[in-house]
Scaffold this active site. Structure first.
Site, PDB file in Angstrom:
ATOM      1  CB  SER A 192      -0.925   0.005   1.216  1.00 49.04           C
ATOM      2  OG  SER A 192      -0.174  -0.071   2.410  1.00 49.04           O
ATOM      3  CG  HIS A 220      -3.799  -1.364  -1.462  1.00 49.39           C
ATOM      4  ND1 HIS A 220      -4.316  -0.090  -1.417  1.00 49.39           N
ATOM      5  CD2 HIS A 220      -3.565  -1.723  -0.166  1.00 49.39           C
ATOM      6  CE1 HIS A 220      -4.366   0.327  -0.160  1.00 49.39           C
ATOM      7  NE2 HIS A 220      -3.909  -0.650   0.620  1.00 49.39           N
ATOM      8  CE  LYS A 251      -7.268  -0.578   1.780  1.00 47.33           C
ATOM      9  NZ  LYS A 251      -7.588   0.497   2.730  1.00 47.33           N
TER      10      LYS A 251
HETATM   11  C1  LIG Z   1      -3.075  -4.115   2.822  1.00 51.48           C
HETATM   12  C2  LIG Z   1      -4.228  -3.761   3.719  1.00 51.48           C
HETATM   13  N1  LIG Z   1      -4.868  -4.740   4.386  1.00 51.48           N
HETATM   14  C3  LIG Z   1      -5.902  -4.477   5.198  1.00 51.48           C
HETATM   15  C4  LIG Z   1      -6.355  -3.192   5.388  1.00 51.48           C
HETATM   16  C5  LIG Z   1      -7.492  -2.938   6.338  1.00 51.48           C
HETATM   17  O1  LIG Z   1      -8.683  -2.761   5.625  1.00 51.48           O
HETATM   18  P1  LIG Z   1      -9.896  -1.930   6.243  1.00 51.48           P
HETATM   19  O2  LIG Z   1      -9.590  -0.489   6.057  1.00 51.48           O
HETATM   20  O3  LIG Z   1     -11.086  -2.394   5.456  1.00 51.48           O
HETATM   21  O4  LIG Z   1     -10.013  -2.294   7.684  1.00 51.48           O
HETATM   22  C6  LIG Z   1      -5.737  -2.139   4.719  1.00 51.48           C
HETATM   23  C7  LIG Z   1      -6.228  -0.750   4.921  1.00 51.48           C
HETATM   24  O5  LIG Z   1      -5.578   0.231   4.747  1.00 51.48           O
HETATM   25  C8  LIG Z   1      -4.640  -2.416   3.851  1.00 51.48           C
HETATM   26  O6  LIG Z   1      -4.005  -1.442   3.201  1.00 51.48           O
END
Ligand SMILES: Cc1ncc(COP(=O)(O)O)c(C=O)c1O
Length: 405
Positions: A192, A220, A251
């Site tokens: 990310s 992502h 997202k």
């Molecule tokens: C790679 C990754 N996994 C999990 C999450 C967590 O997702 P959520 O925002 O739906 O809790 C994020 C959120 O930024 C993320 O970037």
């Protein structure tokens, strides 16, 4: 607050936070965290305290956040089911929409079954905790998302970290591990903060050589990589299977919620073993409906994915030609790596003056001296928006001592 008595021991922590915020955001123009934005429903623009800006740091990759079909689906769910689910999934909280959504997630992920959580964070914590515990070992990439790290810590399993996107280092870590229990390797499909992709074929080979399971976080990747946005397996021509796939509905899919997909027996187990699923309220009806509708649109409108891929390539090429550092990015996530935290805030402030929002990501979210703006291209950005953004990022660079010249 009275800094005596029981509060006294807490005061150093509060003071450290105050100091940290003050160091970077000492005047209103430098404010980048917790800024309330009103984002347009049908464009990539946002109102930030009266200033209309082009938003270049949002996550809504498919550009469906204001889509009338998604909003209608959420409205219908509200009128049928109300605002909440009145319980956890295992008891009174399940509604038919949850099951429909889980079938759709399984279809998109190309797996036998899926389950949804109330966030991506909960999906990681619940899945990791449901799969491993004391006596097992989890091998995680150094840049894995915090929710994976927290899931590992809470699980009580042994945690072994390997260098970012370095299968040879993972190989050595696995070779030197004496665990007799589960060996679980977890990577982000797309990182990310860097926008690079996990080397799936090599990781698969290493996992197979050491009898380890491979789990990917597609947060992502879904809607972003692969010819039709199905994520990392499609990116590698569906030639390399993973064992467990996990993602978010917050997202590319413009809702809330997280998901895990895999073998039917695996999901049947996790429904009883994932604690954030068992002990936290079910996903709200409107969120489930919005997620379901957006997943259907993703399958019907692959041109959104093509647009993201083409325009991110164009933006990245433009910015690297201008001398900006975009690291190893090859996806819609494009970091503009600046260096120190303070210089990165200077640059973000200069971009805002040019009418473009690129939000800074600083330590400890990224290593020292690798602070950056985290830029992301979405399907709602027009070609003209991308050109405007590129010009603004270049112009802002010329005004920043850390970048100019
Ligand atoms: C790679 C990754 N996994 C999990 C999450 C967590 O997702 P959520 O925002 O739906 O809790 C994020 C959120 O930024 C993320 O970037």
């Amino acid at each position: 607050m009275d800094p005596t008595g029981p509060w006294a021991a807490l005061e150093p922590k509060l003071a450290a936070t105050r100091k940290r915020v003050q160091e970077l955001e000492w005047e209103p123009q430098r404010r980048n965290s917790f800024v309330p934005y009103t984002v347009d429903r049908d464009s990539a623009h946002a109102d930030a305290g009266g200033q209309r800006c082009l938003m270049m740091s949002g996550y809504s990759y498919l550009g469906l956040g204001g889509d009338e079909r998604v909003i209608d689906a959420a409205r219908r769910a509200l009128s049928v089911y109300g605002t909440g689910c009145h319980g956890v999934r295992a008891l009174a909280g399940t509604i038919p929409l949850h099951e429909e959504l889980e079938e759709e997630v399984a279809r998109v992920a190309n797996r036998e079954a899926a389950m949804v959580f109330s966030s991506g964070y909960a999906a990681n914590v619940g899945t990791v905790g449901g799969l491993v515990g004391p006596g097992d070992t989890v091998f995680i990439d150094k840049y894995d998302h915090a929710s994976i790290v927290d899931g590992c810590r809470l699980s009580g399993a042994t945690v072994s970290r390997f260098r970012h996107n370095d299968p040879a280092h993972l190989d050595r870590r696995l070779a030197s591990s004496s665990t007799r229990g589960v060996r679980l390797v977890i990577v982000d499909s797309v990182y990310s903060m860097d926008g690079d992709i996990a080397p799936l074929p090599e990781l698969r080979r290493v996992c197979d050589a050491h009898n380890a399971l491979l789990m990917v976080d597609e947060a992502h990747a879904l809607g972003v990589i692969g010819a039709t946005g199905r994520g990392i397996e499609e990116h590698f021509d569906n030639a390399v299977p993973v064992d467990i796939k996990l993602g978010t509905l917050s997202k590319a899919i413009p809702s809330m919620g997280g998901w895990v997909a895999g073998h039917r027996d695996l999901i049947a187990h996790l429904r009883y073993a994932a604690r954030p699923f068992l002990f936290s309220a079910a996903l709200a009806p409107a969120s489930a409906a919005a997620g379901l509708e957006a997943l259907r649109i993703l399958q019907r409108e692959p041109e959104r994915v093509t647009h993201i891929q083409r325009e991110s390539e164009r933006l990245r090429a433009n910015l690297t030609t201008a001398g900006l550092r975009t690291g190893a990015s090859s996806t819609a996530v494009i970091p503009l790596i600046i260096g120190s935290d303070e210089a990165t805030y200077d640059y973000a402030t200069a971009c805002r003056r040019e009418g473009v929002i690129g939000l800074p990501v600083v330590t400890p979210a990224v290593p020292n001296n690798l602070a950056r703006l985290r830029v992301a291209v979405t399907a709602i950005h027009t070609k003209a928006d991308i050109d405007t953004a590129a010009e603004a990022f270049r112009a802002a660079a010329n005004t920043c001592p850390a970048l100019a010249g």
